[in-house]
Scaffold this motif. Structure first.
Motif, PDB file in Angstrom:
ATOM      1  N   ILE A 125     122.116  59.140 -32.764  1.00  0.00           N
ATOM      2  CA  ILE A 125     121.386  59.298 -31.417  1.00  0.00           C
ATOM      3  C   ILE A 125     121.961  60.737 -31.146  1.00  0.00           C
ATOM      4  O   ILE A 125     121.118  61.408 -30.465  1.00  0.00           O
ATOM      5  CB  ILE A 125     121.905  58.144 -30.415  1.00  0.00           C
ATOM      6  CG1 ILE A 125     121.257  56.992 -30.710  1.00  0.00           C
ATOM      7  CG2 ILE A 125     121.440  58.765 -28.832  1.00  0.00           C
ATOM      8  CD1 ILE A 125     121.659  55.757 -29.701  1.00  0.00           C
ATOM      9  N   VAL A 126     123.144  61.021 -31.034  1.00  0.00           N
ATOM     10  CA  VAL A 126     123.901  62.432 -30.587  1.00  0.00           C
ATOM     11  C   VAL A 126     123.188  63.337 -31.478  1.00  0.00           C
ATOM     12  O   VAL A 126     122.998  64.341 -30.964  1.00  0.00           O
ATOM     13  CB  VAL A 126     125.339  62.333 -30.750  1.00  0.00           C
ATOM     14  CG1 VAL A 126     126.104  63.695 -30.484  1.00  0.00           C
ATOM     15  CG2 VAL A 126     125.963  61.361 -29.615  1.00  0.00           C
ATOM     16  N   ARG A 136     120.478  59.597 -24.813  1.00  0.00           N
ATOM     17  CA  ARG A 136     121.640  60.344 -25.522  1.00  0.00           C
ATOM     18  C   ARG A 136     122.822  60.075 -24.235  1.00  0.00           C
ATOM     19  O   ARG A 136     123.902  59.949 -24.494  1.00  0.00           O
ATOM     20  CB  ARG A 136     121.563  61.723 -26.017  1.00  0.00           C
ATOM     21  CG  ARG A 136     122.815  62.204 -26.335  1.00  0.00           C
ATOM     22  CD  ARG A 136     122.463  63.651 -26.999  1.00  0.00           C
ATOM     23  NE  ARG A 136     123.729  64.286 -27.047  1.00  0.00           N
ATOM     24  CZ  ARG A 136     123.898  65.689 -27.665  1.00  0.00           C
ATOM     25  NH1 ARG A 136     122.833  66.071 -28.178  1.00  0.00           N
ATOM     26  NH2 ARG A 136     124.815  65.865 -27.944  1.00  0.00           N
TER      27      ARG A 136
END
Length: 226
Positions: A125-126, A136
């Protein structure tokens, strides 16, 4: 002589020792009665302690499974949000980079892989969403919190299961000691007064059942195992 089996429920052993102890006391054999009763009391105490350990096990299991479910909810929420961003999102980046093996890669991970899989989800996700993205901004922190709860519950479960195992060992030892005590009582009385006299101190299930049917006496030492 009929004794409970070693793997019977501990209550059967405590009933047997109580019955024999009382018969011994009535016959004036105070020392044997005292030792036999003490052996039975030890079984009862260890048995109750073992049963009590189940509470901690169930609490930890509930906490662990709840934390597992919470992480799965986060993964589903992330997927739903990303899929809803366009008609073709499911076939495009960043979705295919985050859910490269599909949602079950995270939600159906083994318990041993739970932490690593959800750490991976957070990292993806990051890596593949901009810092300004709403997913995020919230999901990684929620995942971190969920993993911490999962690990804490796993640790509690490990401790609870080890405590339960130790309590079971203590109960098994007390059970063996009590059964051995009953055997020693039988041998001592038989050597002094004969087999028939020794048998009379121990309940016979067939005789007790018959008396129970006639309404005279219930079975003082049930034999069914649990």
């Amino acid at each position: 002589m009929q004794l409970p089996k070693e793997n019977t429920h501990f209550s059967n052993v405590t009933r047997a020792t109580r019955y024999v102890s009382r018969r011994l006391r009535r016959a004036g054999k105070a020392a044997l009665a005292k030792d036999t009763l003490a052996a039975g009391v030890a079984v009862r105490e260890k048995g109750r302690a073992w049963e009590d350990t189940e509470d901690a096990v169930q609490d930890a299991l509930a906490d662990r499974d709840g934390a597992d479910d919470d992480l799965d909810i986060i993964a589903r929420s992330v997927r739903t949000t990303l899929v809803g961003r366009s008609l073709t999102a499911v076939n495009e980046e960043p979705f295919i980079l985050i859910f490269h093996e599909g949602l079950p890669y995270y939600t159906a991970a083994t318990l041993d892989d739970e932490e690593s899989r959800y750490n991976e989800l957070s990292e993806r996700i990051v890596a593949h969403l901009p810092a300004s993205d709403s997913v995020r901004k919230t999901a990684p922190a929620s995942i971190k919190k969920g993993i911490a709860a999962f690990k804490a519950a796993e640790s509690d479960l490990d401790k609870a299961e080890r405590a339960r195992g130790i309590a079971r060992t203590d109960l098994d030892r007390a059970t063996r000691n009590a059964l051995r005590q009953l055997e020693k009582v039988y041998g001592a009385i038989m050597a002094e007064d004969g087999k028939a006299a020794a048998e009379s101190y121990f309940p016979k299930s067939s005789r007790a059942s018959a008396k129970g049917k006639e309404g005279k006496s219930p079975d003082p030492m049930p034999s069914p195992e649990e």
